[in-house]
Design a protein around this motif. Structure first.
Motif, PDB file in Angstrom:
ATOM      1  N   PRO A 235      48.543  40.142   9.500  1.00  0.00           N
ATOM      2  CA  PRO A 235      49.365  40.937  10.388  1.00  0.00           C
ATOM      3  C   PRO A 235      50.467  41.617   9.686  1.00  0.00           C
ATOM      4  N   GLY A 236      51.117  41.252   8.582  1.00  0.00           N
ATOM      5  CA  GLY A 236      51.984  41.819   7.785  1.00  0.00           C
ATOM      6  C   GLY A 236      53.325  41.815   8.444  1.00  0.00           C
ATOM      7  N   LEU A 237      53.300  40.677   9.151  1.00  0.00           N
ATOM      8  CA  LEU A 237      54.708  40.215   9.866  1.00  0.00           C
ATOM      9  C   LEU A 237      55.595  39.135   9.191  1.00  0.00           C
ATOM     10  N   LEU A 238      55.279  38.808   7.953  1.00  0.00           N
ATOM     11  CA  LEU A 238      55.756  37.497   7.306  1.00  0.00           C
ATOM     12  C   LEU A 238      57.202  38.047   6.723  1.00  0.00           C
ATOM     13  N   THR A 239      58.294  37.308   6.740  1.00  0.00           N
ATOM     14  CA  THR A 239      59.450  37.310   6.093  1.00  0.00           C
ATOM     15  C   THR A 239      59.994  36.163   5.193  1.00  0.00           C
ATOM     16  N   ALA A 240      60.869  36.891   4.184  1.00  0.00           N
ATOM     17  CA  ALA A 240      61.368  35.620   3.228  1.00  0.00           C
ATOM     18  C   ALA A 240      61.780  34.804   3.796  1.00  0.00           C
ATOM     19  N   ASP A 241      62.166  34.457   5.029  1.00  0.00           N
ATOM     20  CA  ASP A 241      62.606  33.311   5.956  1.00  0.00           C
ATOM     21  C   ASP A 241      61.637  32.161   5.954  1.00  0.00           C
ATOM     22  N   ALA A 242      60.253  32.824   5.968  1.00  0.00           N
ATOM     23  CA  ALA A 242      59.073  31.915   6.223  1.00  0.00           C
ATOM     24  C   ALA A 242      59.125  30.908   4.799  1.00  0.00           C
ATOM     25  N   LEU A 243      59.594  31.372   4.031  1.00  0.00           N
ATOM     26  CA  LEU A 243      59.619  30.374   2.600  1.00  0.00           C
ATOM     27  C   LEU A 243      60.761  29.696   2.504  1.00  0.00           C
ATOM     28  N   ALA A 244      61.878  29.676   3.258  1.00  0.00           N
ATOM     29  CA  ALA A 244      63.151  28.979   3.252  1.00  0.00           C
ATOM     30  C   ALA A 244      63.031  27.487   3.473  1.00  0.00           C
ATOM     31  N   VAL A 245      61.924  26.984   4.457  1.00  0.00           N
ATOM     32  CA  VAL A 245      61.712  25.673   4.478  1.00  0.00           C
ATOM     33  C   VAL A 245      61.385  25.062   3.144  1.00  0.00           C
ATOM     34  N   HIS A 246      60.804  25.591   2.315  1.00  0.00           N
ATOM     35  CA  HIS A 246      60.215  25.010   0.817  1.00  0.00           C
ATOM     36  C   HIS A 246      61.269  25.190  -0.250  1.00  0.00           C
ATOM     37  N   ARG A 247      62.436  25.870   0.243  1.00  0.00           N
ATOM     38  CA  ARG A 247      63.514  26.254  -0.741  1.00  0.00           C
ATOM     39  C   ARG A 247      63.045  26.989  -1.867  1.00  0.00           C
TER      40      ARG A 247
ATOM     41  N   ALA B  43      65.630  31.145  -7.987  1.00  0.00           N
ATOM     42  CA  ALA B  43      66.989  31.564  -8.584  1.00  0.00           C
ATOM     43  C   ALA B  43      67.618  30.564  -9.837  1.00  0.00           C
ATOM     44  N   ALA B  44      67.208  29.403  -9.574  1.00  0.00           N
ATOM     45  CA  ALA B  44      67.531  28.338 -10.719  1.00  0.00           C
ATOM     46  C   ALA B  44      67.157  28.665 -12.076  1.00  0.00           C
ATOM     47  N   LEU B  45      65.982  29.413 -12.078  1.00  0.00           N
ATOM     48  CA  LEU B  45      65.479  29.774 -13.310  1.00  0.00           C
ATOM     49  C   LEU B  45      65.745  31.351 -13.536  1.00  0.00           C
ATOM     50  N   ALA B  46      66.690  31.983 -13.018  1.00  0.00           N
ATOM     51  CA  ALA B  46      66.978  33.302 -12.924  1.00  0.00           C
ATOM     52  C   ALA B  46      65.770  34.096 -12.589  1.00  0.00           C
ATOM     53  N   GLY B  47      64.818  33.823 -11.758  1.00  0.00           N
ATOM     54  CA  GLY B  47      63.723  34.789 -11.300  1.00  0.00           C
ATOM     55  C   GLY B  47      64.256  35.493 -10.135  1.00  0.00           C
ATOM     56  N   ARG B  48      63.103  36.149  -9.506  1.00  0.00           N
ATOM     57  CA  ARG B  48      63.290  36.823  -8.405  1.00  0.00           C
ATOM     58  C   ARG B  48      62.043  36.708  -7.605  1.00  0.00           C
ATOM     59  N   LEU B  49      62.486  36.842  -6.116  1.00  0.00           N
ATOM     60  CA  LEU B  49      61.330  36.653  -5.156  1.00  0.00           C
ATOM     61  C   LEU B  49      61.450  38.068  -4.280  1.00  0.00           C
ATOM     62  N   THR B  50      60.088  38.446  -4.060  1.00  0.00           N
ATOM     63  CA  THR B  50      60.182  39.818  -3.459  1.00  0.00           C
ATOM     64  C   THR B  50      58.995  39.547  -2.395  1.00  0.00           C
ATOM     65  N   VAL B  51      59.219  39.900  -1.108  1.00  0.00           N
ATOM     66  CA  VAL B  51      58.439  39.846   0.029  1.00  0.00           C
ATOM     67  C   VAL B  51      58.033  41.116   0.605  1.00  0.00           C
ATOM     68  N   GLU B  52      57.013  41.660   0.678  1.00  0.00           N
ATOM     69  CA  GLU B  52      56.577  42.994   1.180  1.00  0.00           C
ATOM     70  C   GLU B  52      55.662  42.825   2.152  1.00  0.00           C
ATOM     71  N   ALA B  53      55.945  43.328   3.575  1.00  0.00           N
ATOM     72  CA  ALA B  53      55.130  43.140   4.620  1.00  0.00           C
ATOM     73  C   ALA B  53      54.994  44.478   5.045  1.00  0.00           C
ATOM     74  N   VAL B  54      53.768  44.910   5.368  1.00  0.00           N
ATOM     75  CA  VAL B  54      53.459  46.080   6.041  1.00  0.00           C
ATOM     76  C   VAL B  54      52.555  45.725   7.325  1.00  0.00           C
ATOM     77  N   PRO B  55      53.152  45.834   8.503  1.00  0.00           N
ATOM     78  CA  PRO B  55      52.403  45.575   9.720  1.00  0.00           C
ATOM     79  C   PRO B  55      51.154  46.021  10.002  1.00  0.00           C
ATOM     80  N   GLY B  56      50.134  45.485  10.237  1.00  0.00           N
ATOM     81  CA  GLY B  56      48.744  45.796  10.238  1.00  0.00           C
ATOM     82  C   GLY B  56      47.901  45.729   8.965  1.00  0.00           C
ATOM     83  N   TRP B  57      48.595  45.589   7.678  1.00  0.00           N
ATOM     84  CA  TRP B  57      47.769  45.422   6.466  1.00  0.00           C
ATOM     85  C   TRP B  57      48.369  44.507   5.787  1.00  0.00           C
ATOM     86  N   GLY B  58      49.094  43.615   6.017  1.00  0.00           N
ATOM     87  CA  GLY B  58      49.215  42.178   5.229  1.00  0.00           C
ATOM     88  C   GLY B  58      50.613  42.208   4.500  1.00  0.00           C
ATOM     89  N   THR B  59      50.626  41.101   3.939  1.00  0.00           N
ATOM     90  CA  THR B  59      51.996  40.949   3.037  1.00  0.00           C
ATOM     91  C   THR B  59      51.635  40.360   1.844  1.00  0.00           C
TER      92      THR B  59
END
Length: 490
Positions: free
Chosen positions: A357-369, A375-391
Protein backbone atom coordinates in the motif's frame (compact mmCIF):
# COMPACT_ATOMS: atom_id res chain seq x y z
CA UNK A 1 53.11 3.27 13.77
CA UNK A 2 52.53 6.99 13.33
CA UNK A 3 48.98 8.23 12.86
CA UNK A 4 48.43 10.92 10.23
CA UNK A 5 46.18 13.88 9.85
CA UNK A 6 45.68 15.83 6.65
CA UNK A 7 45.89 19.57 6.24
CA UNK A 8 48.97 21.71 6.28
CA UNK A 9 51.51 22.89 8.77
CA UNK A 10 52.24 26.47 9.56
CA UNK A 11 53.27 28.77 6.75
CA UNK A 12 55.82 31.52 6.77
CA UNK A 13 54.83 34.59 8.68
CA UNK A 14 55.73 37.00 11.43
CA UNK A 15 55.12 36.64 15.12
CA UNK A 16 51.46 37.50 14.86
CA UNK A 17 48.43 35.28 14.69
CA UNK A 18 44.69 35.10 14.74
CA UNK A 19 42.94 34.22 17.95
CA UNK A 20 39.91 35.08 19.99
CA UNK A 21 39.08 38.71 19.46
CA UNK A 22 41.10 39.14 16.27
CA UNK A 23 44.86 39.73 15.77
CA UNK A 24 47.29 39.28 18.63
CA UNK A 25 51.06 39.36 18.98
CA UNK A 26 53.41 36.85 20.53
CA UNK A 27 54.79 39.84 22.47
CA UNK A 28 51.40 40.23 24.15
CA UNK A 29 51.04 38.09 27.29
CA UNK A 30 47.25 38.21 27.09
CA UNK A 31 47.35 37.01 23.49
CA UNK A 32 49.66 34.10 24.36
CA UNK A 33 47.36 33.04 27.19
CA UNK A 34 44.38 33.25 24.84
CA UNK A 35 46.27 31.01 22.40
CA UNK A 36 47.00 28.45 25.11
CA UNK A 37 43.35 28.44 26.19
CA UNK A 38 42.23 28.01 22.58
CA UNK A 39 44.42 24.93 22.16
CA UNK A 40 43.44 23.44 25.52
CA UNK A 41 39.75 23.70 24.63
CA UNK A 42 40.29 21.32 21.71
CA UNK A 43 39.46 17.62 22.11
CA UNK A 44 42.62 15.62 22.56
CA UNK A 45 42.42 14.16 19.07
CA UNK A 46 42.56 17.59 17.40
CA UNK A 47 45.06 19.33 19.67
CA UNK A 48 48.05 18.66 17.40
CA UNK A 49 46.46 20.11 14.21
CA UNK A 50 45.30 23.13 16.22
CA UNK A 51 48.75 23.56 17.72
CA UNK A 52 50.29 23.48 14.25
CA UNK A 53 47.88 26.19 13.16
CA UNK A 54 48.53 28.57 16.03
CA UNK A 55 52.33 28.07 16.01
CA UNK A 56 52.59 29.22 12.39
CA UNK A 57 53.52 32.74 13.38
CA UNK A 58 56.05 31.73 16.03
CA UNK A 59 57.83 28.89 14.21
CA UNK A 60 57.08 28.69 10.46
CA UNK A 61 57.00 24.99 9.63
CA UNK A 62 55.93 22.36 7.12
CA UNK A 63 54.72 19.67 9.51
CA UNK A 64 54.41 18.83 13.19
CA UNK A 65 54.94 15.47 14.86
CA UNK A 66 54.75 14.24 18.42
CA UNK A 67 55.89 11.21 20.38
CA UNK A 68 53.94 11.03 23.61
CA UNK A 69 54.29 8.74 26.58
CA UNK A 70 51.20 10.39 28.03
CA UNK A 71 48.73 8.82 25.58
CA UNK A 72 49.05 5.07 25.05
CA UNK A 73 46.23 5.10 22.49
CA UNK A 74 48.19 6.98 19.80
CA UNK A 75 51.70 7.74 21.14
CA UNK A 76 53.07 8.90 17.77
CA UNK A 77 51.31 11.00 15.16
CA UNK A 78 52.02 13.73 12.63
CA UNK A 79 50.09 16.46 10.84
CA UNK A 80 51.00 18.24 7.64
CA UNK A 81 51.22 17.49 3.94
CA UNK A 82 50.58 13.80 3.28
CA UNK A 83 53.82 13.36 1.34
CA UNK A 84 55.75 14.37 4.46
CA UNK A 85 53.62 13.40 7.48
CA UNK A 86 52.94 9.93 6.07
CA UNK A 87 56.68 9.22 5.97
CA UNK A 88 57.59 10.32 9.49
CA UNK A 89 57.99 7.18 11.60
CA UNK A 90 57.85 6.50 15.30
CA UNK A 91 61.40 5.14 15.07
CA UNK A 92 62.67 8.45 13.71
CA UNK A 93 60.92 10.35 16.49
CA UNK A 94 62.34 7.92 19.04
CA UNK A 95 65.88 8.53 17.76
CA UNK A 96 65.42 12.29 18.01
CA UNK A 97 63.89 12.00 21.49
CA UNK A 98 67.21 10.60 22.73
CA UNK A 99 68.90 13.85 21.70
CA UNK A 100 66.41 16.24 23.31
CA UNK A 101 66.49 16.97 27.03
CA UNK A 102 63.19 17.97 28.69
CA UNK A 103 63.12 21.68 29.31
CA UNK A 104 65.93 22.44 26.83
CA UNK A 105 64.75 23.27 23.28
CA UNK A 106 66.69 21.68 20.43
CA UNK A 107 67.17 22.94 16.89
CA UNK A 108 69.23 21.51 14.09
CA UNK A 109 68.86 18.70 11.59
CA UNK A 110 67.18 15.35 12.13
CA UNK A 111 66.18 12.41 9.96
CA UNK A 112 62.44 12.78 9.43
CA UNK A 113 60.47 11.23 6.61
CA UNK A 114 63.49 9.28 5.40
CA UNK A 115 66.02 12.09 5.03
CA UNK A 116 67.70 14.86 7.06
CA UNK A 117 65.52 17.93 7.54
CA UNK A 118 65.86 21.13 9.57
CA UNK A 119 63.75 20.86 12.70
CA UNK A 120 62.97 22.29 16.10
CA UNK A 121 62.13 20.01 19.01
CA UNK A 122 61.03 20.44 22.60
CA UNK A 123 60.46 17.78 25.23
CA UNK A 124 58.65 17.73 28.53
CA UNK A 125 58.29 15.17 31.30
CA UNK A 126 55.27 15.78 33.55
CA UNK A 127 55.72 14.02 36.92
CA UNK A 128 54.53 10.45 36.72
CA UNK A 129 54.60 10.31 32.89
CA UNK A 130 56.99 8.90 30.30
CA UNK A 131 57.50 12.32 28.72
CA UNK A 132 56.50 13.79 25.38
CA UNK A 133 58.35 15.17 22.35
CA UNK A 134 57.14 17.84 19.91
CA UNK A 135 58.94 18.26 16.56
CA UNK A 136 58.37 21.03 14.02
CA UNK A 137 59.82 20.39 10.56
CA UNK A 138 61.07 23.72 9.26
CA UNK A 139 61.00 24.80 5.62
CA UNK A 140 64.40 24.60 3.89
CA UNK A 141 66.06 27.95 3.30
CA UNK A 142 66.58 29.27 -0.22
CA UNK A 143 69.78 30.64 -1.70
CA UNK A 144 73.28 29.21 -2.30
CA UNK A 145 74.54 26.52 0.00
CA UNK A 146 77.03 27.65 2.64
CA UNK A 147 79.73 25.24 3.94
CA UNK A 148 79.18 24.13 7.50
CA UNK A 149 81.35 21.84 9.51
CA UNK A 150 78.67 20.84 12.00
CA UNK A 151 74.98 21.19 12.51
CA UNK A 152 72.41 19.89 14.97
CA UNK A 153 72.54 20.33 18.67
CA UNK A 154 70.83 21.93 21.56
CA UNK A 155 69.56 25.48 21.73
CA UNK A 156 72.67 26.48 23.70
CA UNK A 157 74.75 25.91 20.56
CA UNK A 158 76.53 22.65 21.43
CA UNK A 159 77.16 20.72 18.22
CA UNK A 160 76.16 17.10 17.85
CA UNK A 161 77.64 15.62 14.71
CA UNK A 162 79.42 16.58 11.48
CA UNK A 163 77.19 16.99 8.45
CA UNK A 164 77.68 17.83 4.81
CA UNK A 165 77.25 21.42 3.54
CA UNK A 166 73.63 22.62 3.68
CA UNK A 167 71.64 25.72 2.91
CA UNK A 168 71.48 27.06 6.47
CA UNK A 169 68.40 28.33 8.23
CA UNK A 170 68.57 31.21 10.63
CA UNK A 171 68.43 29.83 14.18
CA UNK A 172 65.27 30.64 16.04
CA UNK A 173 65.65 33.28 18.74
CA UNK A 174 65.85 32.10 22.34
CA UNK A 175 62.56 33.82 23.19
CA UNK A 176 60.64 31.89 20.52
CA UNK A 177 62.16 28.63 21.72
CA UNK A 178 61.28 29.50 25.31
CA UNK A 179 57.66 30.23 24.45
CA UNK A 180 57.44 26.97 22.48
CA UNK A 181 58.89 25.03 25.41
CA UNK A 182 56.50 26.57 27.97
CA UNK A 183 53.46 26.01 25.76
CA UNK A 184 54.38 22.37 25.18
CA UNK A 185 54.89 21.78 28.89
CA UNK A 186 51.48 23.30 29.59
CA UNK A 187 49.78 21.10 26.99
CA UNK A 188 51.48 17.88 28.04
CA UNK A 189 50.83 18.50 31.74
CA UNK A 190 47.16 19.09 30.95
CA UNK A 191 47.02 15.93 28.79
CA UNK A 192 48.71 13.92 31.53
CA UNK A 193 46.12 15.02 34.07
CA UNK A 194 43.33 14.11 31.65
CA UNK A 195 44.85 10.68 31.13
CA UNK A 196 45.23 10.09 34.87
CA UNK A 197 41.65 11.19 35.55
CA UNK A 198 40.15 9.49 32.48
CA UNK A 199 36.78 7.78 32.71
CA UNK A 200 36.99 3.98 33.11
CA UNK A 201 35.66 3.35 29.59
CA UNK A 202 38.31 5.63 28.05
CA UNK A 203 41.09 4.10 30.13
CA UNK A 204 39.98 0.61 29.12
CA UNK A 205 39.92 1.59 25.43
CA UNK A 206 43.41 3.06 25.73
CA UNK A 207 44.74 -0.06 27.42
CA UNK A 208 43.11 -2.29 24.83
CA UNK A 209 44.64 -0.26 22.02
CA UNK A 210 48.08 -0.37 23.60
CA UNK A 211 47.82 -4.13 24.12
CA UNK A 212 46.72 -4.73 20.54
CA UNK A 213 49.58 -2.60 19.23
CA UNK A 214 52.10 -4.41 21.44
CA UNK A 215 50.87 -7.80 20.24
CA UNK A 216 51.09 -6.73 16.58
CA UNK A 217 54.60 -5.33 17.04
CA UNK A 218 55.72 -8.46 18.88
CA UNK A 219 54.36 -10.75 16.16
CA UNK A 220 55.92 -8.70 13.36
CA UNK A 221 59.22 -8.39 15.19
CA UNK A 222 59.37 -12.11 15.80
CA UNK A 223 58.56 -12.95 12.18
CA UNK A 224 61.11 -10.45 10.83
CA UNK A 225 63.81 -11.59 13.25
CA UNK A 226 63.30 -15.22 12.27
CA UNK A 227 63.38 -14.42 8.56
CA UNK A 228 66.50 -12.26 8.80
CA UNK A 229 68.31 -14.81 10.96
CA UNK A 230 67.50 -17.56 8.47
CA UNK A 231 68.74 -15.43 5.56
CA UNK A 232 71.96 -14.45 7.33
CA UNK A 233 72.73 -18.10 8.17
CA UNK A 234 73.89 -19.23 4.73
CA UNK A 235 75.53 -15.86 4.00
CA UNK A 236 77.71 -16.22 7.09
CA UNK A 237 78.44 -19.92 6.60
CA UNK A 238 82.09 -20.66 5.94
CA UNK A 239 81.19 -24.01 4.41
CA UNK A 240 79.25 -22.58 1.44
CA UNK A 241 80.63 -20.91 -1.64
CA UNK A 242 79.24 -17.51 -2.67
CA UNK A 243 76.86 -18.83 -5.33
CA UNK A 244 75.36 -21.48 -3.04
CA UNK A 245 75.05 -19.04 -0.15
CA UNK A 246 73.24 -16.49 -2.32
CA UNK A 247 70.93 -19.17 -3.72
CA UNK A 248 70.01 -20.47 -0.27
CA UNK A 249 69.49 -16.94 1.08
CA UNK A 250 67.26 -16.08 -1.88
CA UNK A 251 65.14 -19.19 -1.36
CA UNK A 252 64.71 -18.33 2.32
CA UNK A 253 63.75 -14.75 1.48
CA UNK A 254 61.16 -15.93 -1.04
CA UNK A 255 59.72 -18.36 1.53
CA UNK A 256 59.46 -15.54 4.10
CA UNK A 257 57.64 -13.33 1.60
CA UNK A 258 55.22 -16.14 0.77
CA UNK A 259 54.52 -16.68 4.48
CA UNK A 260 53.85 -12.96 4.86
CA UNK A 261 51.43 -13.02 1.94
CA UNK A 262 49.69 -16.10 3.32
CA UNK A 263 49.19 -14.34 6.65
CA UNK A 264 47.64 -11.39 4.84
CA UNK A 265 45.36 -13.69 2.85
CA UNK A 266 44.23 -15.44 6.04
CA UNK A 267 43.42 -12.09 7.67
CA UNK A 268 41.32 -11.09 4.66
CA UNK A 269 39.50 -14.43 4.74
CA UNK A 270 38.58 -13.83 8.38
CA UNK A 271 37.55 -10.17 7.94
CA UNK A 272 36.03 -10.20 4.44
CA UNK A 273 33.80 -12.40 2.28
CA UNK A 274 32.99 -12.46 -1.45
CA UNK A 275 29.85 -10.52 -2.34
CA UNK A 276 28.30 -13.61 -3.96
CA UNK A 277 28.78 -15.64 -0.78
CA UNK A 278 27.41 -12.83 1.38
CA UNK A 279 24.31 -12.49 -0.80
CA UNK A 280 23.76 -16.25 -0.84
CA UNK A 281 23.72 -16.17 2.95
CA UNK A 282 21.15 -13.39 2.76
CA UNK A 283 18.97 -15.52 0.50
CA UNK A 284 19.18 -18.36 3.05
CA UNK A 285 17.94 -15.93 5.72
CA UNK A 286 15.11 -14.33 3.71
CA UNK A 287 13.57 -17.33 1.93
CA UNK A 288 12.30 -19.05 5.10
CA UNK A 289 10.42 -15.86 6.00
CA UNK A 290 8.20 -16.31 2.92
CA UNK A 291 7.95 -20.10 2.97
CA UNK A 292 4.27 -20.07 3.93
CA UNK A 293 3.39 -16.79 2.28
CA UNK A 294 1.83 -16.16 -1.15
CA UNK A 295 4.25 -13.23 -1.65
CA UNK A 296 6.66 -13.74 -4.49
CA UNK A 297 10.36 -13.10 -3.75
CA UNK A 298 12.79 -11.85 -6.41
CA UNK A 299 16.50 -11.88 -5.56
CA UNK A 300 19.10 -10.02 -7.64
CA UNK A 301 22.69 -10.74 -6.62
CA UNK A 302 25.49 -8.18 -7.21
CA UNK A 303 27.12 -8.44 -10.62
CA UNK A 304 30.62 -8.27 -9.11
CA UNK A 305 30.21 -11.45 -7.14
CA UNK A 306 33.92 -11.98 -6.52
CA UNK A 307 34.41 -8.53 -5.00
CA UNK A 308 35.20 -8.61 -1.28
CA UNK A 309 32.87 -7.12 1.32
CA UNK A 310 33.92 -6.50 4.94
CA UNK A 311 32.23 -9.01 7.22
CA UNK A 312 30.61 -6.36 9.44
CA UNK A 313 29.26 -4.55 6.36
CA UNK A 314 27.80 -7.76 4.92
CA UNK A 315 26.25 -8.69 8.27
CA UNK A 316 24.67 -5.25 8.69
CA UNK A 317 23.29 -5.35 5.14
CA UNK A 318 21.74 -8.78 5.75
CA UNK A 319 20.24 -7.63 9.05
CA UNK A 320 18.79 -4.48 7.48
CA UNK A 321 17.25 -6.41 4.58
CA UNK A 322 15.76 -8.98 6.94
CA UNK A 323 14.23 -6.20 9.09
CA UNK A 324 12.77 -4.49 6.01
CA UNK A 325 11.28 -7.75 4.74
CA UNK A 326 9.67 -8.50 8.12
CA UNK A 327 8.19 -4.99 8.28
CA UNK A 328 6.84 -5.25 4.73
CA UNK A 329 5.25 -8.63 5.33
CA UNK A 330 3.10 -7.05 8.05
CA UNK A 331 1.23 -5.07 5.35
CA UNK A 332 -1.98 -6.12 3.65
CA UNK A 333 -2.25 -6.52 -0.10
CA UNK A 334 1.38 -7.45 -0.64
CA UNK A 335 2.10 -9.77 -3.58
CA UNK A 336 5.77 -9.23 -4.46
CA UNK A 337 9.12 -8.41 -2.86
CA UNK A 338 12.32 -7.52 -4.73
CA UNK A 339 15.71 -7.65 -2.97
CA UNK A 340 18.96 -6.59 -4.63
CA UNK A 341 22.54 -5.72 -3.81
CA UNK A 342 24.82 -3.62 -5.95
CA UNK A 343 28.12 -1.79 -5.66
CA UNK A 344 27.95 1.98 -6.00
CA UNK A 345 31.05 4.17 -5.93
CA UNK A 346 32.92 2.96 -2.82
CA UNK A 347 29.98 1.37 -1.06
CA UNK A 348 27.40 -1.41 -1.01
CA UNK A 349 23.73 -0.62 -1.65
CA UNK A 350 20.98 -2.99 -0.54
CA UNK A 351 17.47 -2.31 -1.86
CA UNK A 352 14.19 -3.89 -0.76
CA UNK A 353 11.09 -2.97 -2.78
CA UNK A 354 7.48 -4.10 -2.38
CA UNK A 355 4.16 -3.54 -4.22
CA UNK A 356 2.18 -2.95 -1.04
CA UNK A 357 0.00 0.00 0.00
CA UNK A 358 2.99 2.38 0.22
CA UNK A 359 2.36 3.44 3.82
CA UNK A 360 5.50 2.07 5.46
CA UNK A 361 7.67 4.52 7.47
CA UNK A 362 11.16 4.38 8.95
CA UNK A 363 9.58 3.94 12.38
CA UNK A 364 8.49 0.46 11.32
CA UNK A 365 12.15 -0.58 11.33
CA UNK A 366 12.90 0.94 14.75
CA UNK A 367 11.91 -2.21 16.62
CA UNK A 368 14.92 -3.96 15.08
CA UNK A 369 17.25 -0.97 15.74
CA UNK A 370 18.07 -1.02 12.05
CA UNK A 371 18.94 2.68 11.88
CA UNK A 372 21.34 2.35 14.83
CA UNK A 373 23.13 -0.58 13.25
CA UNK A 374 23.55 1.29 9.97
CA UNK A 375 24.66 4.51 11.67
CA UNK A 376 27.33 2.58 13.57
CA UNK A 377 29.03 1.88 10.21
CA UNK A 378 28.53 5.47 8.96
CA UNK A 379 25.85 4.22 6.57
CA UNK A 380 22.51 5.67 5.50
CA UNK A 381 18.94 4.35 5.58
CA UNK A 382 16.28 5.74 3.23
CA UNK A 383 12.59 4.81 3.17
CA UNK A 384 10.50 5.99 0.22
CA UNK A 385 6.79 5.20 0.35
CA UNK A 386 4.34 6.11 -2.44
CA UNK A 387 0.71 5.45 -1.48
CA UNK A 388 -0.80 2.91 -3.84
CA UNK A 389 2.53 2.02 -5.42
CA UNK A 390 4.65 0.47 -2.68
CA UNK A 391 7.69 1.15 -0.55
CA UNK A 392 11.42 1.12 -1.27
CA UNK A 393 13.97 0.74 1.53
CA UNK A 394 17.54 1.61 0.53
CA UNK A 395 20.60 0.94 2.70
CA UNK A 396 23.97 2.44 1.72
CA UNK A 397 27.03 1.14 3.57
CA UNK A 398 30.67 2.19 2.99
CA UNK A 399 33.13 -0.56 2.15
CA UNK A 400 35.98 1.23 3.90
CA UNK A 401 36.25 3.04 7.19
CA UNK A 402 35.39 6.73 6.68
CA UNK A 403 38.33 9.13 6.61
CA UNK A 404 38.53 11.36 9.64
CA UNK A 405 40.82 13.00 12.16
CA UNK A 406 43.50 11.20 14.07
CA UNK A 407 41.18 10.06 16.84
CA UNK A 408 38.11 9.27 14.83
CA UNK A 409 38.07 5.81 16.42
CA UNK A 410 37.42 7.53 19.76
CA UNK A 411 34.21 9.47 19.11
CA UNK A 412 33.56 10.07 22.82
CA UNK A 413 36.87 11.83 23.40
CA UNK A 414 35.39 15.32 23.71
CA UNK A 415 32.71 14.48 26.28
CA UNK A 416 32.95 15.60 29.91
CA UNK A 417 32.70 13.00 32.73
CA UNK A 418 29.07 13.87 33.53
CA UNK A 419 28.14 13.72 29.83
CA UNK A 420 29.72 10.27 29.63
CA UNK A 421 27.58 9.16 32.56
CA UNK A 422 24.45 10.43 30.82
CA UNK A 423 25.48 8.75 27.55
CA UNK A 424 26.06 5.53 29.47
CA UNK A 425 22.44 5.73 30.61
CA UNK A 426 21.26 6.49 27.04
CA UNK A 427 23.06 3.37 25.87
CA UNK A 428 20.93 1.41 28.33
CA UNK A 429 17.79 2.75 26.69
CA UNK A 430 16.69 4.86 29.67
CA UNK A 431 14.42 7.89 29.47
CA UNK A 432 15.27 11.32 30.87
CA UNK A 433 13.31 10.75 34.07
CA UNK A 434 15.07 7.46 34.73
CA UNK A 435 18.46 9.00 33.99
CA UNK A 436 17.74 11.85 36.41
CA UNK A 437 16.84 9.40 39.16
CA UNK A 438 19.89 7.21 38.52
CA UNK A 439 22.34 10.13 38.56
CA UNK A 440 20.53 12.17 41.23
CA UNK A 441 20.14 15.25 39.01
CA UNK A 442 17.13 17.14 37.70
CA UNK A 443 15.36 16.17 34.50
CA UNK A 444 16.12 19.58 33.00
CA UNK A 445 19.82 18.99 33.65
CA UNK A 446 19.54 15.67 31.83
CA UNK A 447 17.98 17.43 28.84
CA UNK A 448 20.83 19.96 28.87
CA UNK A 449 23.46 17.20 28.88
CA UNK A 450 21.66 15.23 26.15
CA UNK A 451 21.61 18.32 23.91
CA UNK A 452 25.35 18.83 24.46
CA UNK A 453 26.05 15.15 23.74
CA UNK A 454 24.16 15.22 20.44
CA UNK A 455 25.98 18.41 19.41
CA UNK A 456 29.46 17.13 20.31
CA UNK A 457 28.93 13.74 18.67
CA UNK A 458 27.37 15.44 15.61
CA UNK A 459 24.36 13.12 15.60
CA UNK A 460 20.69 13.91 15.22
CA UNK A 461 19.02 11.52 17.65
CA UNK A 462 19.43 9.67 20.92
CA UNK A 463 19.50 6.41 18.97
CA UNK A 464 22.52 7.49 16.93
CA UNK A 465 24.29 8.64 20.10
CA UNK A 466 23.54 5.26 21.71
CA UNK A 467 24.95 3.49 18.64
CA UNK A 468 28.21 5.42 18.95
CA UNK A 469 28.27 4.60 22.65
CA UNK A 470 27.91 0.88 21.95
CA UNK A 471 30.78 1.06 19.46
CA UNK A 472 32.93 2.74 22.12
CA UNK A 473 32.23 0.03 24.69
CA UNK A 474 29.32 1.54 26.61
CA UNK A 475 27.27 0.88 28.63
CA UNK A 476 29.76 0.26 31.41
CA UNK A 477 27.03 -1.65 33.32
CA UNK A 478 25.57 -4.66 31.45
CA UNK A 479 21.96 -4.06 30.54
CA UNK A 480 20.98 -7.37 32.06
CA UNK A 481 22.07 -6.08 35.47
CA UNK A 482 19.91 -2.94 35.45
CA UNK A 483 16.40 -2.72 36.93
CA UNK A 484 15.05 -0.87 33.89
CA UNK A 485 16.00 -3.50 31.31
CA UNK A 486 12.55 -5.05 31.06
CA UNK A 487 10.88 -1.64 30.81
CA UNK A 488 13.31 -0.44 28.12
CA UNK A 489 12.88 -3.60 26.10
CA UNK A 490 9.14 -3.32 26.24
Amino acid sequence: MVERSGGHGGGHGGERGGGPGGEWSWDDAEGVLALAAEVLREPRVTILPKLSEVLAGLVPHLAVAQLSGVCTYSPANAVGPEELSARITGSELGQLAQEVTPGRPWQGEAVLGGRPRPAVAVASAPPGSNGALLVLVRAAATGPAAPRGRTGGRADGRAKEPLKPLKPLEPLPERSLGLLQLLWELLTTHSHHRAVDAAPAQAAASRASASARARAIAELSGAHASALSAILGPLRSAGLDDATARRNATELAVTALLDLRSAGDLDRELSEEPAATAFARLADVVRPLLRHSPVRLDLLAPTEGDRSVPTDTAHTARTAVRSAVLAMLEQDGLTRLHVSWQFVADGLRAVVRDDGPGLLTADALAVHRTADRIAALAGRLTVEAVPGWGTTVTVDLPLHAPAGPIGAARPLEGLQPRELEVLDQLALGRRNREIAAALHISESTVKFHVANILAKLEVGSRGEAAALAHRAGLPAIPAACTPTTLHAAS
